[in-house]
Design an enzyme around this catalytic site. Structure first.
Site, mmCIF file in Angstrom:
data_model
loop_
_atom_site.group_PDB
_atom_site.id
_atom_site.type_symbol
_atom_site.label_atom_id
_atom_site.label_comp_id
_atom_site.label_asym_id
_atom_site.label_seq_id
_atom_site.Cartn_x
_atom_site.Cartn_y
_atom_site.Cartn_z
ATOM 1 C CG HIS A 299 -1.947 -1.068 1.196
ATOM 2 N ND1 HIS A 299 -2.650 -1.480 2.316
ATOM 3 C CD2 HIS A 299 -2.408 -1.848 0.173
ATOM 4 C CE1 HIS A 299 -3.484 -2.452 1.999
ATOM 5 N NE2 HIS A 299 -3.350 -2.702 0.713
ATOM 6 C CG ASP A 300 4.619 3.443 1.859
ATOM 7 O OD1 ASP A 300 3.840 4.406 1.997
ATOM 8 O OD2 ASP A 300 5.844 3.530 2.092
#
Length: 422
Positions: A299-300
């Site tokens: 998600h980063d």
């Protein structure tokens, strides 16, 4: 009195970075502009005689520096304000990402034929270095070391020759990056090592990385993709220039996330088309990276985690790096760094959101759907075999096993949603 730093690209003096009344400006050197081989330092800093103001200058140069708490600790070690980009670059801007070196005005680069200077580390020294990194990012302030890498995670440029690891001194180029365990993130080294290996097994272009241990302490050793390996037994690598997508788009690092106003996926694909020739292969590589990150729960994956690599044969999408399954940690955000369609949360991404993404990125919706399905169908099996290989190498850990289960769930959900109307 304004401060000035000479900006080198490889061995060429290309311009000067100045700070006047706390604001940065950059100007290209007239000799560089007049040379036949002149090319821009960044896509966001095109060749021109007029100086660039603070707004145009900061994204590239601040983008060379560590972020967050690491930046704060470096500022304390150098006794400068954490907001002082110029002071930080003066202190640690000798060996940066890409081929950029910043030196005090008038200071000469090391002679090209000078023997490389490396402080080789024994096991005890390496272990001590791993212990010190969280409190002393980039070993800032240590004599002879001026090292900088962007990002909020602990990391350090080093030289590795297969048998030894050492610190590059006096502006010598590094060959690898050491990444120790992230405090409070269980199994981060094995997590990233697994995700990097899984991407390789899926045929993606990835910076080589391996999980290492010393005295039971794991760390990740990553080969720098912006370095060409040395050919001689005593030589050091040579630099390749690179810039991350935020630098190339003129976006300062503190707004790297899309919800803060940073780049989205459409911006990333437009940038790639504008900077690479031919761009079709590079665009497909970026598509694979986007799908992979979504399916493995990274998600980063913000714009600073994608880069342009400027090679002698042209600009390409840099090999992938910083691949970490954040979704396996419940306490970390489930919000993706860049939206897919109109959704930040993977759990909410339906087939039409993938099609929205494809259209915004200038991709064929049908071909995008086909590529996502192919990856979703293949990834779980490759994840299981990658885990088996990792455990066979003695690098088993509970977190990669959890990732394999999570990947299977995300792939099944994605395939179901994309084929719901078939």
């Amino acid at each position: 009195m304004p401060g000035q730093l000479d900006v080198y690209l490889f061995e060429h003096l290309v311009g000067k970075l100045a700070q006047v009344n706390g604001r940065l400006n950059f100007s290209y050197a007239p000799d560089w502009l007049a040379s036949s081989g002149a090319h821009a330092l960044s896509h966001s800093l095109p060749l021109q005689t007029a100086p660039f103001d603070d707004r145009a200058t900061r994204p590239f140069f601040a983008g060379l520096l560590p972020e967050g708490d690491k930046r704060k600790l470096i500022a304390q070690a150098l006794q400068v304000s954490r907001q002082n980009d110029f002071g930080l670059l003066d202190g640690i801007g000798g060996e940066c990402a890409g081929a950029v070196t910043l030196l005090k005005s008038g200071q000469a680069l090391p002679a090209p034929h000078t023997p490389p200077t490396v402080r080789w580390l024994d096991d005890a020294q390496l272990l001590r270095l791993l212990d010190e990194m969280p409190q002393r990012p980039m070993l800032a302030g240590e004599d002879g070391l001026r090292l900088s890498l962007a990002g909020a995670q602990d990391k350090l440029p080093v030289v590795a020759d297969g048998q030894r690891i050492g610190l590059p001194l006096l502006g010598a180029p590094s060959s690898h990056i050491i990444k120790p365990a992230i405090s409070g993130i269980d199994g981060s080294v094995h997590n990233e090592g697994f995700c990097m290996a899984l991407a390789v097994a899926m045929g993606l272009d990835v910076a080589p990385a391996s999980v290492r241990q010393i005295a039971g302490r794991p760390y990740l050793l990553v080969t720098r993709y912006d370095r060409v390996p040395a050919t001689g037994t005593d030589g050091l690598p040579t630099r390749l220039h690179q810039e991350d997508f935020c630098q190339a788009l003129g976006v300062p690092p503190e707004t790297k996330y899309q919800n803060e106003g940073g780049p989205g996926l459409a911006d990333a694909f437009i940038l790639l088309r504008n900077t690479t020739r031919p761009s079709a292969v590079q665009v497909l590589k970026l598509l694979d990276a986007v799908v992979f990150n979504a399916l493995v729960g990274n998600h980063d994956a913000h714009a600073k985690n994608f880069s342009l690599l400027h090679t002698p044969r042209g600009t390409v999408l840099a090999p992938l790096y910083d691949l970490l399954c954040t979704a396996v940690y419940p306490r970390l955000t489930d919000k993706m760094a860049m939206k897919i369609g109109s959704k930040y949360k993977f759990s909410e991404v339906l087939a039409h959101h993938w099609m929205q993404f494809a259209e915004a990125a200038g991709l064929s919706p049908a071909q995008t759907r086909k590529r996502i399905l192919e990856m979703a169908q293949r990834l779980p099996g490759v994840a299981r075999s990658t885990l088996a290989a990792m455990e066979l190498q003695g690098n088993g850990h509970a977190v990669p096993r959890e990732i394999v289960e999570l990947v299977g769930q995300r792939c099944t959900l994605t395939a179901q949603r994309l084929t719901a109307n078939d």
